[in-house]
Design a protein around this motif. Structure first.
Motif, PDB file in Angstrom:
ATOM      1  N   THR A  41       0.820  -1.215   0.000  1.00  0.00           N
ATOM      2  CA  THR A  41       0.000   0.000   0.000  1.00  0.00           C
ATOM      3  C   THR A  41       0.854   1.266   0.000  1.00  0.00           C
ATOM      4  N   VAL A  42       1.985   1.231   0.680  1.00  0.00           N
ATOM      5  CA  VAL A  42       2.860   2.414   0.707  1.00  0.00           C
ATOM      6  C   VAL A  42       3.538   2.593  -0.652  1.00  0.00           C
ATOM      7  N   ALA A  43       4.039   1.519  -1.237  1.00  0.00           N
ATOM      8  CA  ALA A  43       4.696   1.620  -2.545  1.00  0.00           C
ATOM      9  C   ALA A  43       3.711   2.103  -3.609  1.00  0.00           C
ATOM     10  N   ASN A  44       2.515   1.563  -3.598  1.00  0.00           N
ATOM     11  CA  ASN A  44       1.503   2.001  -4.566  1.00  0.00           C
ATOM     12  C   ASN A  44       1.065   3.438  -4.308  1.00  0.00           C
ATOM     13  N   ALA A  45       1.006   3.849  -3.052  1.00  0.00           N
ATOM     14  CA  ALA A  45       0.645   5.234  -2.738  1.00  0.00           C
ATOM     15  C   ALA A  45       1.705   6.191  -3.268  1.00  0.00           C
ATOM     16  N   PHE A  46       2.971   5.825  -3.147  1.00  0.00           N
ATOM     17  CA  PHE A  46       4.030   6.655  -3.718  1.00  0.00           C
ATOM     18  C   PHE A  46       3.874   6.750  -5.229  1.00  0.00           C
ATOM     19  N   SER A  47       3.547   5.645  -5.869  1.00  0.00           N
ATOM     20  CA  SER A  47       3.353   5.660  -7.321  1.00  0.00           C
ATOM     21  C   SER A  47       2.197   6.575  -7.713  1.00  0.00           C
ATOM     22  N   VAL A  48       1.074   6.418  -7.051  1.00  0.00           N
ATOM     23  CA  VAL A  48      -0.103   7.229  -7.382  1.00  0.00           C
ATOM     24  C   VAL A  48       0.160   8.708  -7.097  1.00  0.00           C
ATOM     25  N   GLY A  49       0.702   9.012  -5.927  1.00  0.00           N
ATOM     26  CA  GLY A  49       0.936  10.401  -5.551  1.00  0.00           C
ATOM     27  C   GLY A  49       1.940  11.099  -6.449  1.00  0.00           C
ATOM     28  N   LEU A  50       3.046  10.437  -6.741  1.00  0.00           N
ATOM     29  CA  LEU A  50       4.053  11.057  -7.604  1.00  0.00           C
ATOM     30  C   LEU A  50       3.581  11.152  -9.048  1.00  0.00           C
ATOM     31  N   PHE A  51       2.822  10.161  -9.502  1.00  0.00           N
ATOM     32  CA  PHE A  51       2.256  10.226 -10.851  1.00  0.00           C
ATOM     33  C   PHE A  51       1.342  11.447 -10.980  1.00  0.00           C
ATOM     34  N   CYS A  52       0.449  11.619 -10.028  1.00  0.00           N
ATOM     35  CA  CYS A  52      -0.483  12.760 -10.077  1.00  0.00           C
ATOM     36  C   CYS A  52       0.242  14.090  -9.900  1.00  0.00           C
ATOM     37  N   ALA A  53       1.317  14.104  -9.117  1.00  0.00           N
ATOM     38  CA  ALA A  53       2.062  15.345  -8.892  1.00  0.00           C
ATOM     39  C   ALA A  53       2.720  15.849 -10.170  1.00  0.00           C
ATOM     40  N   MET A  54       3.102  14.957 -11.049  1.00  0.00           N
ATOM     41  CA  MET A  54       3.796  15.362 -12.266  1.00  0.00           C
ATOM     42  C   MET A  54       2.857  15.811 -13.372  1.00  0.00           C
ATOM     43  N   LEU A  55       1.583  15.555 -13.237  1.00  0.00           N
ATOM     44  CA  LEU A  55       0.630  15.936 -14.278  1.00  0.00           C
ATOM     45  C   LEU A  55       0.224  17.405 -14.127  1.00  0.00           C
ATOM     46  N   PRO A  56       0.283  18.165 -15.216  1.00  0.00           N
ATOM     47  CA  PRO A  56      -0.107  19.581 -15.142  1.00  0.00           C
ATOM     48  C   PRO A  56      -1.623  19.757 -15.270  1.00  0.00           C
ATOM     49  N   ILE A  57      -2.330  19.286 -14.269  1.00  0.00           N
ATOM     50  CA  ILE A  57      -3.790  19.333 -14.283  1.00  0.00           C
ATOM     51  C   ILE A  57      -4.279  19.960 -12.982  1.00  0.00           C
ATOM     52  N   PRO A  58      -5.471  20.535 -13.005  1.00  0.00           N
ATOM     53  CA  PRO A  58      -6.032  21.018 -11.738  1.00  0.00           C
ATOM     54  C   PRO A  58      -6.595  19.848 -10.926  1.00  0.00           C
ATOM     55  N   PHE A  59      -6.806  20.080  -9.661  1.00  0.00           N
ATOM     56  CA  PHE A  59      -7.403  19.089  -8.746  1.00  0.00           C
ATOM     57  C   PHE A  59      -6.587  17.800  -8.677  1.00  0.00           C
ATOM     58  N   GLN A  60      -5.282  17.941  -8.559  1.00  0.00           N
ATOM     59  CA  GLN A  60      -4.411  16.767  -8.466  1.00  0.00           C
ATOM     60  C   GLN A  60      -4.732  15.922  -7.244  1.00  0.00           C
ATOM     61  N   MET A  61      -5.115  16.564  -6.150  1.00  0.00           N
ATOM     62  CA  MET A  61      -5.412  15.814  -4.925  1.00  0.00           C
ATOM     63  C   MET A  61      -6.641  14.929  -5.110  1.00  0.00           C
ATOM     64  N   VAL A  62      -7.634  15.424  -5.825  1.00  0.00           N
ATOM     65  CA  VAL A  62      -8.834  14.624  -6.078  1.00  0.00           C
ATOM     66  C   VAL A  62      -8.482  13.426  -6.954  1.00  0.00           C
ATOM     67  N   VAL A  63      -7.659  13.667  -7.970  1.00  0.00           N
ATOM     68  CA  VAL A  63      -7.233  12.570  -8.845  1.00  0.00           C
ATOM     69  C   VAL A  63      -6.428  11.543  -8.050  1.00  0.00           C
ATOM     70  N   ALA A  64      -5.564  12.015  -7.156  1.00  0.00           N
ATOM     71  CA  ALA A  64      -4.777  11.101  -6.323  1.00  0.00           C
ATOM     72  C   ALA A  64      -5.679  10.302  -5.387  1.00  0.00           C
ATOM     73  N   ALA A  65      -6.706  10.927  -4.829  1.00  0.00           N
ATOM     74  CA  ALA A  65      -7.639  10.211  -3.949  1.00  0.00           C
ATOM     75  C   ALA A  65      -8.394   9.134  -4.732  1.00  0.00           C
ATOM     76  N   LEU A  66      -8.822   9.471  -5.937  1.00  0.00           N
ATOM     77  CA  LEU A  66      -9.496   8.465  -6.766  1.00  0.00           C
ATOM     78  C   LEU A  66      -8.530   7.348  -7.164  1.00  0.00           C
ATOM     79  N   GLY A  67      -7.289   7.708  -7.457  1.00  0.00           N
ATOM     80  CA  GLY A  67      -6.278   6.694  -7.774  1.00  0.00           C
ATOM     81  C   GLY A  67      -6.001   5.787  -6.593  1.00  0.00           C
ATOM     82  N   ALA A  68      -5.990   6.362  -5.392  1.00  0.00           N
ATOM     83  CA  ALA A  68      -5.791   5.549  -4.186  1.00  0.00           C
ATOM     84  C   ALA A  68      -6.953   4.582  -4.008  1.00  0.00           C
ATOM     85  N   ARG A  69      -8.130   5.045  -4.288  1.00  0.00           N
ATOM     86  CA  ARG A  69      -9.319   4.183  -4.169  1.00  0.00           C
ATOM     87  C   ARG A  69      -9.262   3.030  -5.177  1.00  0.00           C
ATOM     88  N   LEU A  70      -8.861   3.352  -6.414  1.00  0.00           N
ATOM     89  CA  LEU A  70      -8.802   2.331  -7.460  1.00  0.00           C
ATOM     90  C   LEU A  70      -7.704   1.307  -7.212  1.00  0.00           C
TER      91      LEU A  70
END
Length: 185
Positions: A41-70
């Protein structure tokens, strides 16, 4: 252990549920599977969080939360890691992503004028956006994979170090007991 270190700095789900601004996310926050701290869960959370951080999109936190759920990874870590791209680091990170995109596309880098205006940005947007998104996507994927592998290796190394320490303590304790037993004879 990495788990204890992470637990020290993570928010508690019950504290987040009580906050008014997060009540709409109560079902997501209430899921205990999204708060586990395991190697996966920690390794996947790092993947999801860093992936979303690099995307130039608004609402990155919402996308990261949905990615964590998926991906069923740690919600707090994946959302918190998005803040790597904050207002101070965002220009540097996105410029680096843009440079990677121009390199991959083989297109020239657009040099900024001495005075940047919104008009100049609007005129250059059709030239800037494709390399920015391509570079951001490539950097996000590479960073997510590297982070996932690195976290898993670090976690495994830490566990093996703990085992070695325990084994050494048991040997020392056994040696003390044997020496005490030999003294009694």
């Amino acid at each position: 252990m990495p788990r204890r270190f992470l637990q020290r700095y993570m928010p508690r789900p019950d504290t987040l549920k009580r906050q008014r601004s997060l009540r709409f996310m109560a079902p997501l926050i209430a899921d205990p599977g999204l708060w586990l701290l395991t190697r996966r869960t920690v390794a996947n959370a790092f993947s999801v969080g860093l992936f979303c951080a690099m995307l130039p999109i608004p609402f990155q936190m919402v996308v990261a939360a949905l990615g964590a759920r998926l991906t069923r990874c740690n919600l707090a870590l994946s959302v918190g890691l998005v803040w790597i791209t904050n207002p101070l680091t965002m220009p540097l990170i996105y410029y680096g992503n843009y440079r990677v995109g121009t390199w991959l596309m083989g297109s020239p880098v657009r040099e900024a004028p001495s005075r940047i205006s919104t008009r100049w940005i609007a005129e250059q947007m059709h030239d800037i956006v494709p390399p920015l998104f391509l570079g951001s996507l490539v950097v996000a994927i590479v960073l997510a994979v590297v982070a996932n592998v690195a976290i898993r290796l670090i976690w495994r190394w830490h566990i093996s170090q703990n085992w070695k320490r325990r084994r050494q303590k048991r040997r020392q304790r056994r040696a003390r007991l044997e020496s005490q037993f030999d003294d009694c004879e």
